[in-house]
Write a protein that holds these residues in place. Sequence first.
Motif, PDB file in Angstrom:
ATOM      1  N   LEU A  11     -19.198  21.700  24.459  1.00 31.05           N
ATOM      2  CA  LEU A  11     -20.449  22.170  25.049  1.00 31.05           C
ATOM      3  C   LEU A  11     -20.859  23.557  24.570  1.00 31.05           C
ATOM      4  N   ALA A  12     -19.963  24.274  23.906  1.00 29.57           N
ATOM      5  CA  ALA A  12     -20.303  25.616  23.422  1.00 29.57           C
ATOM      6  C   ALA A  12     -21.214  25.575  22.205  1.00 29.57           C
ATOM      7  N   SER A  13     -21.453  24.396  21.654  1.00 31.24           N
ATOM      8  CA  SER A  13     -22.360  24.245  20.515  1.00 31.24           C
ATOM      9  C   SER A  13     -23.789  24.102  21.012  1.00 31.24           C
ATOM     10  N   LEU A  14     -24.672  24.988  20.563  1.00 32.64           N
ATOM     11  CA  LEU A  14     -26.072  24.923  20.981  1.00 32.64           C
ATOM     12  C   LEU A  14     -26.721  23.622  20.522  1.00 32.64           C
ATOM     13  N   SER A  15     -26.360  23.151  19.338  1.00 32.05           N
ATOM     14  CA  SER A  15     -26.938  21.897  18.838  1.00 32.05           C
ATOM     15  C   SER A  15     -26.556  20.725  19.733  1.00 32.05           C
ATOM     16  N   ASP A  33     -34.985   9.735  16.490  1.00 34.96           N
ATOM     17  CA  ASP A  33     -35.838  10.420  17.465  1.00 34.96           C
ATOM     18  C   ASP A  33     -35.144  11.664  18.007  1.00 34.96           C
ATOM     19  N   LEU A  34     -33.841  11.540  18.259  1.00 33.91           N
ATOM     20  CA  LEU A  34     -33.076  12.681  18.753  1.00 33.91           C
ATOM     21  C   LEU A  34     -33.037  13.805  17.728  1.00 33.91           C
ATOM     22  N   ALA A  35     -32.781  13.438  16.481  1.00 35.07           N
ATOM     23  CA  ALA A  35     -32.692  14.439  15.420  1.00 35.07           C
ATOM     24  C   ALA A  35     -34.010  15.191  15.278  1.00 35.07           C
ATOM     25  N   GLU A  36     -35.117  14.462  15.343  1.00 32.48           N
ATOM     26  CA  GLU A  36     -36.428  15.106  15.228  1.00 32.48           C
ATOM     27  C   GLU A  36     -36.681  16.037  16.407  1.00 32.48           C
ATOM     28  N   ALA A  37     -36.346  15.584  17.617  1.00 27.35           N
ATOM     29  CA  ALA A  37     -36.578  16.399  18.809  1.00 27.35           C
ATOM     30  C   ALA A  37     -35.724  17.663  18.801  1.00 27.35           C
ATOM     31  N   HIS A  41     -30.863  17.299  11.040  1.00 27.41           N
ATOM     32  CA  HIS A  41     -30.818  16.163  10.124  1.00 27.41           C
ATOM     33  C   HIS A  41     -30.125  15.012  10.857  1.00 27.41           C
ATOM     34  N   PRO A  42     -30.566  13.767  10.654  1.00 24.62           N
ATOM     35  CA  PRO A  42     -29.939  12.640  11.358  1.00 24.62           C
ATOM     36  C   PRO A  42     -28.425  12.566  11.193  1.00 24.62           C
ATOM     37  N   ASN A  43     -27.916  12.862  10.002  1.00 20.56           N
ATOM     38  CA  ASN A  43     -26.465  12.822   9.803  1.00 20.56           C
ATOM     39  C   ASN A  43     -25.755  13.887  10.637  1.00 20.56           C
ATOM     40  N   THR A  44     -26.370  15.067  10.721  1.00 18.34           N
ATOM     41  CA  THR A  44     -25.797  16.131  11.550  1.00 18.34           C
ATOM     42  C   THR A  44     -25.837  15.741  13.022  1.00 18.34           C
ATOM     43  N   ALA A  45     -26.956  15.139  13.427  1.00 17.18           N
ATOM     44  CA  ALA A  45     -27.085  14.695  14.816  1.00 17.18           C
ATOM     45  C   ALA A  45     -26.011  13.662  15.151  1.00 17.18           C
TER      46      ALA A  45
END
Length: 234
Positions: A11-15, A33-37, A41-45
Amino acid sequence: MAAQPPSYKTLASLSRMNLLYQLQSRGTMTVNDLAEAAGLHPNTAREHLDRLINDGFVTCAPEPRDSKGRPKMLYSAAGGVSTELGSIRARKIEAAQERAEQLRRLLLLPAGQPALAGCTGPAARRQLDALDDHLDQAGFDASVAANGEQVNLHDCPYSEMIKDHPEVCGVHYRLIQGVLEQADGPLRAVGLNLIDAPHLCVIDVAPLPAERESAKSARLDTSNGHFLRSREPR
């Protein structure tokens, strides 16, 4: 330096907090949709979502469809009663209860009831055990107030993040609500008070009204669509 609690590292990650915030606010979403919001990047998400899933904060299921082809994966913030045997949420609640019982035995404490106004019994105790474990794993220093109606959170470990992103408080509050609901008992979190944030925040906890608790004990007979009242053992 003491090791950081497992959930705190997640949870300490802001992303990751942003992804969780989007799911709590908007409901079920696809990774694109989550990545855009969240501006990722989708892979990072996906990587962040995998971490949230592994810690039981997010669930994932394929999109229902009749046509052939690979279905989209739908992500949701974990919530509701945890009834799936072997699920991450169910295992965490069971482990929290076992640790609490071991500690009570170690300290020679009675397996007494939680000191919350109007709430006694194993269901409420299970909820408080699960909540205490969640807060501990998330890095909070928590204590139950003397009146038994509030949980005090001291020296928020996310204070630096909250300075620029106050919505993080709401994410944690909804997580606390979810923990109590998942553990399935009479208690609910009904308020968040920022008394002296980030040094002291207070969660108001109260039992469900009797009529709502009674309704929870009813089960649906799927053969005729009628509710059958579960009887208490005599």
